[in-house]
Design a protein around this motif. Structure first.
Motif, PDB file in Angstrom:
ATOM      1  N   TYR A 222       1.027  -1.085   0.015  1.00 56.92           N
ATOM      2  CA  TYR A 222       0.264  -0.052  -0.096  1.00 56.92           C
ATOM      3  C   TYR A 222       0.836   1.179  -0.064  1.00 56.92           C
ATOM      4  O   TYR A 222       1.824   1.361   0.846  1.00 56.92           O
ATOM      5  N   CYS A 223       0.493   2.260  -0.814  1.00 55.60           N
ATOM      6  CA  CYS A 223       1.150   3.617  -0.711  1.00 55.60           C
ATOM      7  C   CYS A 223       0.341   4.413  -0.017  1.00 55.60           C
ATOM      8  O   CYS A 223      -0.820   4.397   0.340  1.00 55.60           O
ATOM      9  N   ALA A 224       0.839   5.287   1.060  1.00 53.23           N
ATOM     10  CA  ALA A 224       0.263   6.257   1.996  1.00 53.23           C
ATOM     11  C   ALA A 224       0.920   7.353   1.873  1.00 53.23           C
ATOM     12  O   ALA A 224       2.155   7.568   1.642  1.00 53.23           O
ATOM     13  N   ALA A 225       0.080   8.548   2.496  1.00 56.07           N
ATOM     14  CA  ALA A 225       0.623   9.825   2.512  1.00 56.07           C
ATOM     15  C   ALA A 225       0.413  10.636   3.625  1.00 56.07           C
ATOM     16  O   ALA A 225      -0.851  10.250   4.317  1.00 56.07           O
ATOM     17  N   ARG A 226       1.060  11.496   3.906  1.00 58.72           N
ATOM     18  CA  ARG A 226       0.907  12.413   4.936  1.00 58.72           C
ATOM     19  C   ARG A 226       1.425  13.882   4.482  1.00 58.72           C
ATOM     20  O   ARG A 226       2.363  13.825   4.222  1.00 58.72           O
ATOM     21  N   GLU A 227       0.498  14.982   4.552  1.00 59.51           N
ATOM     22  CA  GLU A 227       0.861  16.005   4.196  1.00 59.51           C
ATOM     23  C   GLU A 227       1.605  16.926   5.165  1.00 59.51           C
ATOM     24  O   GLU A 227       1.294  16.627   6.260  1.00 59.51           O
ATOM     25  N   GLY A 228       2.438  17.672   5.058  1.00 61.23           N
ATOM     26  CA  GLY A 228       3.258  18.542   5.905  1.00 61.23           C
ATOM     27  C   GLY A 228       4.827  17.905   5.820  1.00 61.23           C
ATOM     28  O   GLY A 228       5.088  17.072   5.328  1.00 61.23           O
ATOM     29  N   ASP A 229       5.522  18.812   6.647  1.00 59.20           N
ATOM     30  CA  ASP A 229       6.825  18.204   6.784  1.00 59.20           C
ATOM     31  C   ASP A 229       7.012  17.256   7.853  1.00 59.20           C
ATOM     32  O   ASP A 229       7.603  17.489   9.040  1.00 59.20           O
ATOM     33  N   TYR A 230       6.861  15.946   7.414  1.00 59.66           N
ATOM     34  CA  TYR A 230       6.632  14.957   8.461  1.00 59.66           C
ATOM     35  C   TYR A 230       7.489  13.858   7.857  1.00 59.66           C
ATOM     36  O   TYR A 230       7.716  13.809   6.467  1.00 59.66           O
ATOM     37  N   ASP A 231       7.895  12.635   8.588  1.00 57.95           N
ATOM     38  CA  ASP A 231       8.278  11.440   8.161  1.00 57.95           C
ATOM     39  C   ASP A 231       6.908  10.497   8.171  1.00 57.95           C
ATOM     40  O   ASP A 231       6.048  10.728   8.930  1.00 57.95           O
ATOM     41  N   CYS A 232       7.234   9.224   8.268  1.00 64.20           N
ATOM     42  CA  CYS A 232       6.279   8.339   8.083  1.00 64.20           C
ATOM     43  C   CYS A 232       5.774   7.817   9.332  1.00 64.20           C
ATOM     44  O   CYS A 232       4.655   7.265   9.938  1.00 64.20           O
TER      45      CYS A 232
END
Length: 121
Positions: free
Chosen positions: A94-104
């Motif tokens: 699965y591909c996943a995303a989080r907006e903003g200057d973060y890591d997973c």
């Protein structure tokens, strides 16, 4: 944010596959895009992550040296090059995303549909 993953398939042990994840709808150029996988009967686990802010990448110990995540080749897109595949790599990815200057490690807010990778011995 929408994520479109592709590139799964079936290979023999030692083979290679390349997964792609194209994201759209990001509100800025800062995001984390990662790959996760879930094998039958097992919990989902993180595989690799790309953070656009600093270009940092991270990998699960089990894939270090075999998998490479590339977030530079195309904007809002990550590729996962998987080499020296093993049967234990068999899973839905699965591909996943989080907006903003973060890591997973901060958790992911958006998930794409999975793509099946099967590695036979």
């Amino acid at each position: 944010v929408q994520l479109q993953a592709s590139g799964g398939g079936s290979v023999r042990t030692g083979g290679s596959l390349r997964l792609s994840c194209a994201g759209s709808g990001f509100s800025s150029d800062y995001y984390a895009l990662g790959w996760f996988r879930q094998a039958p009967g097992k919990e989902r686990e993180g595989v690799a992550c790309f953070s656009s802010g600093d270009g940092d990448t991270s990998y699960a110990e089990s894939v270090k040296g075999r998998f490479t995540i590339d977030g530079y080749s195309a904007k809002n897109t990550v590729y996962l090059q998987m080499n020296s595949l093993k049967p234990e790599d068999t899973a839905v990815y699965y591909c996943a995303a989080r907006e903003g200057d973060y890591d997973c490690s901060y958790g992911m807010d958006y998930w794409g549909k999975g793509t099946l990778v099967t590695v036979s011995s």
